[in-house]
Design an enzyme around this catalytic site. Structure first.
Site, short mmCIF file in Angstrom:
data_model
loop_
_atom_site.label_atom_id
_atom_site.label_comp_id
_atom_site.label_asym_id
_atom_site.label_seq_id
_atom_site.Cartn_x
_atom_site.Cartn_y
_atom_site.Cartn_z
N ASP A 34 0.82 -1.24 -0.06
CA ASP A 34 -0.07 0.00 0.13
C ASP A 34 0.78 1.22 0.19
OD1 ASP A 34 0.92 0.05 2.50
OD2 ASP A 34 -0.78 0.02 3.58
N GLY A 35 2.26 1.22 -0.14
CA GLY A 35 3.05 2.27 -0.18
C GLY A 35 3.80 2.65 1.31
N GLU A 36 3.13 2.15 2.27
CA GLU A 36 3.81 2.66 3.52
C GLU A 36 5.08 2.01 3.88
OE1 GLU A 36 0.64 1.80 6.70
OE2 GLU A 36 -0.68 3.30 5.76
N LYS A 188 20.93 35.35 -14.54
CA LYS A 188 19.96 34.57 -15.19
C LYS A 188 18.58 34.82 -14.63
CE LYS A 188 19.15 30.57 -12.56
NZ LYS A 188 19.61 29.17 -11.92
N ARG A 190 14.81 32.82 -14.43
CA ARG A 190 13.99 31.56 -14.36
C ARG A 190 12.36 32.08 -15.27
NH1 ARG A 190 15.32 26.80 -13.22
NH2 ARG A 190 17.14 26.43 -11.93
N ASP A 215 28.41 25.80 -9.24
CA ASP A 215 27.22 26.04 -8.84
C ASP A 215 26.96 25.13 -7.54
OD1 ASP A 215 24.48 27.13 -8.33
OD2 ASP A 215 23.95 26.69 -10.37
N THR A 220 18.11 19.78 -13.66
CA THR A 220 17.70 19.65 -14.89
C THR A 220 18.88 20.07 -16.04
OG1 THR A 220 16.93 21.78 -15.41
CG2 THR A 220 15.56 20.00 -14.68
N GLY A 222 19.40 23.05 -17.13
CA GLY A 222 19.00 24.41 -17.75
C GLY A 222 19.81 25.50 -17.59
N THR A 223 20.19 25.72 -16.17
CA THR A 223 21.41 26.69 -15.77
C THR A 223 22.54 26.65 -16.54
OG1 THR A 223 20.07 26.78 -13.72
CG2 THR A 223 22.30 27.70 -13.83
#
Ligand code: R5P
Length: 307
Positions: A34-36, A188, A190, A215, A220, A222-223
């Protein structure tokens, strides 16, 4: 001293334990149908100084798992509980930057410290002030010397260190100082609440130099992709991108590797990275974290590691 690992990065955890002169302790962690999540220490920890290694990157179950491990350790009469969080996920959501949003970093800090922890050790937070979200003692370690040594060995003499945004200026300046290199900054922006990034201007001299875009994390990409393009457009010879944490969701790492403007991607193994590629360099942090655990346990200075 006993060290246990959650399921976020067991490979790193066992290297950290080895470098602290220990084997990982026995713990069962299961996710039911059940994901617990269910956790049990399979050895006695009464009276022990317990160190729990788990990052809070996605999936978000990693956070709950860490909280359950801390709760179980307190209830099993551990003498102290220290959380080793190589990557503090949700750390970027550190303020209310628009109406009707949560400060998720604070909420996660409350959750895992309420579960029971005396100390939290993290690496290169997105913003240092996140330390103040925790009511437990915080040690923030940095991979900056590890990353700097890597670039020093390249023995190039025309470096410029570039912060990919204004917010990262202090971090990039510290890195530039370590390398004895000048600093430049990209402005930059966003776009909306998406991962899309636009690099607008460069402050500083970059022409005919090799740039290290530096950084705290690459997510992702993107930066870094936008940053490397504007640097190339402004006459930079080679662009190296470097960060402590390589998050790389979905296929983003392949996309960064395919970016011709980027010569090399340098990150640490704070998060598991499966992709192997000649453009990707992964530097180990296990010795640093293992040594920090030993020093904490012996009551010695951790700060002395960075002098
Ligand atoms: C945020 O400001 C961080 O310092 C990084 O610049 C950011 O997490 C990078 O994200 P992405 O790789 O998705 O552009």
């Amino acid at each position: 001293l006993k060290i246990f690992s959650g399921r976020s990065n067991p490979v790193l955890a066992s290297k950290i334990a080895k470098s602290a002169g220990k084997k990982l302790g026995k713990i069962s962690i299961k996710t039911f149908s059940d994901g617990e999540i269910w956790v049990k220490y399979e050895e006695n920890i009464r009276g022990c100084d317990v160190f729990l290694i788990q990052s809070t990157n996605g999936p978000s179950e990693n956070i709950l798992e860490l909280a359950l491990m801390a709760d179980a350790a307190v209830r099993a009469s551990a003498s102290s509980v220290s959380l080793i969080i190589p990557y503090f996920g949700y750390g970027r959501q550190d303020r209310k930057d628009q109406p009707r949003v949560p400060i998720t970093g604070r909420l996660i800090a409350d959750l895992i410290t309420t579960a029971g922890s005396d100390r939290v050790m993290m690496m290169d937070l997105h913003a240092g002030q996140v330390q103040g979200f925790f009511s437990a003692t915080v040690d923030e370690l940095t991979a900056l010397p590890i990353l700097a040594s890597y670039f020093v060995e390249k023995k190039l003499d025309d470096w410029v260190v570039v912060s990919p945004d204004i917010g990262g200026t202090k971090r990039a300046r510290d890195f530039a100082n370590k390398l004895g290199a000048p600093l430049a900054i990209i402005e930059k922006r966003r776009i909306g609440n998406k991962d899309t990034v636009e690099a607008l201007n460069i402050i500083g001299e970059v022409k005919d130099r090799s740039a290290i875009l530096f950084d705290d994390e690459i997510n992702t990409g993107g930066t870094m992709i936008a940053g490397s393009k504007i640097l190339k457009d402004n006459g930079v010879k080679d662009v190296y991108v470097a960060a402590t944490h390589g998050v790389f969701p979905n296929s983003s790492l392949s996309k960064i590797i395919r970016t011709d403007d980027i010569k090399e991607i340098v990150v640490t193994d704070s998060l598991p990275i499966e992709n192997e590629n000649s453009k990707l360099k992964i530097l180990p942090i296990s010795e640093l974290l293992g040594e920090a655990i030993k020093r904490t346990n012996r009551g010695e200075s951790v700060g002395a590691l960075f002098l």
